[in-house]
Design a protein around this motif. Structure first.
Motif, mmCIF file in Angstrom:
data_model
loop_
_atom_site.group_PDB
_atom_site.id
_atom_site.type_symbol
_atom_site.label_atom_id
_atom_site.label_comp_id
_atom_site.label_asym_id
_atom_site.label_seq_id
_atom_site.Cartn_x
_atom_site.Cartn_y
_atom_site.Cartn_z
ATOM 1 N N PHE A 1 0.830 -1.196 0.000
ATOM 2 C CA PHE A 1 0.000 0.000 0.000
ATOM 3 C C PHE A 1 0.868 1.250 0.000
ATOM 4 O O PHE A 1 1.958 1.256 0.553
ATOM 5 C CB PHE A 1 -0.870 0.049 1.275
ATOM 6 N N ASN B 1 -4.166 -12.154 14.575
ATOM 7 C CA ASN B 1 -4.051 -10.803 15.097
ATOM 8 C C ASN B 1 -2.820 -10.126 14.508
ATOM 9 O O ASN B 1 -1.781 -10.027 15.137
ATOM 10 C CB ASN B 1 -3.965 -10.840 16.623
ATOM 11 N N TYR C 1 -1.012 -4.156 9.279
ATOM 12 C CA TYR C 1 -0.027 -3.642 8.343
ATOM 13 C C TYR C 1 1.320 -3.421 9.030
ATOM 14 O O TYR C 1 1.361 -3.074 10.206
ATOM 15 C CB TYR C 1 -0.446 -2.273 7.805
ATOM 16 N N ASN D 1 -14.023 -5.831 10.494
ATOM 17 C CA ASN D 1 -13.165 -5.805 11.673
ATOM 18 C C ASN D 1 -12.539 -4.429 11.802
ATOM 19 O O ASN D 1 -12.744 -3.569 10.941
ATOM 20 C CB ASN D 1 -12.103 -6.904 11.619
ATOM 21 N N GLN E 1 -8.912 -2.261 13.329
ATOM 22 C CA GLN E 1 -7.565 -2.347 13.862
ATOM 23 C C GLN E 1 -7.213 -1.019 14.537
ATOM 24 O O GLN E 1 -7.773 0.026 14.195
ATOM 25 C CB GLN E 1 -6.560 -2.617 12.744
ATOM 26 N N PHE F 1 1.184 -1.391 14.409
ATOM 27 C CA PHE F 1 -0.031 -2.151 14.689
ATOM 28 C C PHE F 1 -0.108 -2.533 16.153
ATOM 29 O O PHE F 1 0.866 -2.997 16.751
ATOM 30 C CB PHE F 1 -0.031 -3.416 13.816
ATOM 31 N N ILE G 1 -3.572 -3.920 17.589
ATOM 32 C CA ILE G 1 -4.520 -5.011 17.799
ATOM 33 C C ILE G 1 -5.586 -5.011 16.710
ATOM 34 O O ILE G 1 -5.806 -3.983 16.049
ATOM 35 C CB ILE G 1 -5.182 -4.870 19.188
ATOM 36 N N GLN G 2 -6.237 -6.164 16.543
ATOM 37 C CA GLN G 2 -7.369 -6.291 15.625
ATOM 38 C C GLN G 2 -8.567 -6.827 16.418
ATOM 39 O O GLN G 2 -8.434 -7.757 17.201
ATOM 40 C CB GLN G 2 -7.020 -7.254 14.484
ATOM 41 N N VAL H 1 -12.558 -8.306 15.975
ATOM 42 C CA VAL H 1 -13.342 -8.950 14.930
ATOM 43 C C VAL H 1 -14.800 -9.172 15.338
ATOM 44 O O VAL H 1 -15.709 -8.977 14.545
ATOM 45 C CB VAL H 1 -12.698 -10.302 14.557
ATOM 46 N N TYR I 1 -9.481 -5.685 0.808
ATOM 47 C CA TYR I 1 -8.147 -5.785 1.374
ATOM 48 C C TYR I 1 -7.734 -4.496 2.060
ATOM 49 O O TYR I 1 -6.862 -4.496 2.908
ATOM 50 C CB TYR I 1 -7.122 -6.055 0.263
ATOM 51 N N LYS I 2 -8.331 -3.411 1.648
ATOM 52 C CA LYS I 2 -7.814 -2.125 2.096
ATOM 53 C C LYS I 2 -8.499 -1.637 3.355
ATOM 54 O O LYS I 2 -9.675 -1.889 3.589
ATOM 55 C CB LYS I 2 -7.979 -1.088 0.986
ATOM 56 N N TYR I 3 -7.716 -0.961 4.167
ATOM 57 C CA TYR I 3 -8.197 -0.376 5.393
ATOM 58 C C TYR I 3 -8.244 1.138 5.252
ATOM 59 O O TYR I 3 -7.340 1.755 4.714
ATOM 60 C CB TYR I 3 -7.289 -0.768 6.572
ATOM 61 N N ILE I 4 -9.315 1.711 5.774
ATOM 62 C CA ILE I 4 -9.473 3.158 5.788
ATOM 63 C C ILE I 4 -9.122 3.631 7.192
ATOM 64 O O ILE I 4 -9.683 3.132 8.181
ATOM 65 C CB ILE I 4 -10.912 3.579 5.448
ATOM 66 N N PHE I 5 -8.197 4.572 7.268
ATOM 67 C CA PHE I 5 -7.741 5.048 8.568
ATOM 68 C C PHE I 5 -8.550 6.248 9.033
ATOM 69 O O PHE I 5 -8.938 7.109 8.248
ATOM 70 C CB PHE I 5 -6.261 5.432 8.501
ATOM 71 N N GLY I 6 -8.754 6.303 10.335
ATOM 72 C CA GLY I 6 -9.344 7.489 10.943
ATOM 73 C C GLY I 6 -8.342 8.626 10.959
ATOM 74 O O GLY I 6 -7.165 8.440 10.630
#
Lengths: 116, 111
Positions: free
Chosen positions: A33, A102, A105, B31, B33, B45, B47-48, B50, B97-102
């Protein structure tokens, strides 16, 4: 330790120049990414790739392109740099994220690009 | 596009006080993160989460996922100067697959 290496920590380029930002990861991650980080705006996704030669646009792809010829390397290209592309650029990589594991990225240290 | 609201934007606390940051989504999440970025550093990173209603702890950090999977929180008990940094949530909806960040919450701890 997973390592994501970005080629430059600081970069100064002139308006109109073609700029290449390189990112290499050493953990055989499928996904890679490119984000840019600006004060008050958080991290915004530019492009991502889930396989060699595969790419998808993120939220702000305008003015950028990417290349992924090898699994470990993901390049961000600014075709004609402009001053509004001055920012911190962060590369990240990951396995295909599964709910049962767990992990997230892994980010590189970032490239602070200034376009003058 | 997907909206990720994170509040507050900034928080200054005295060392030893508690701290909470909240992350809200307009859509139901697959989920979520959490990441921490130290000043001058890159996001790391943490934690995640779910499952609906999930609560996880890492020492003084408590992470919670809302019952409706539309919000999450990170709570730090008895902050220390080492907690200084920006905390980001990152969200994804199913099948992406992609994560959007705050936008992040910047925490400053006063000794």
């Amino acid at each position: 330790d997973v390592k994501v290496t970005q080629s430059s920590r600081y970069l100064v380029k002139r308006t109109g120049e073609k700029v290449f930002l390189e990112c290499v990861q050493d953990m055989d991650h499928e996904n890679m990414f490119w984000y840019r980080q600006d004060p008050g705006l958080g991290l915004r996704l530019i492009y991502f790739s889930y396989d060699v030669k595969m790419k998808e646009k993120g939220d702000i792809p305008e003015g950028y392109s990417v290349s992924r010829e090898k699994k470990e390397r993901f390049s961000l290209i600014l075709e004609s740099a402009s001053t509004n592309q001055t920012s911190m650029y962060l590369c990240a990589s990951s396995f295909v994220i599964q709910a049962s594991f767990n992990y997230g990225y892994t980010f590189g240290s970032g490239t602070r690009l200034t376009v003058v | 596009g997907q909206q990720v609201m994170q509040i507050p934007q900034y928080q200054h606390v005295q060392e030893g006080e508690d701290f909470t940051t909240y992350c809200n989504s307009s859509t139901t999440l697959s989920n979520i993160q959490w990441y921490k970025q130290r000043p001058g550093g890159h996001p790391v990173f943490l934690i995640q989460l779910v499952k609906s209603g999930e609560v996880k702890k890492q020492k003084r950090l408590t992470f919670q996922f809302g019952e409706a999977k539309k919000n999450s929180s990170l709570h730090i008990t008895a902050t220390q100067t080492t907690d200084v940094g920006t905390y980001f949530c990152a969200q994804t909806t199913s099948g992406t697959y992609k994560y959007i960040f705050g936008t992040g919450t910047r925490l400053k701890v006063l000794a």
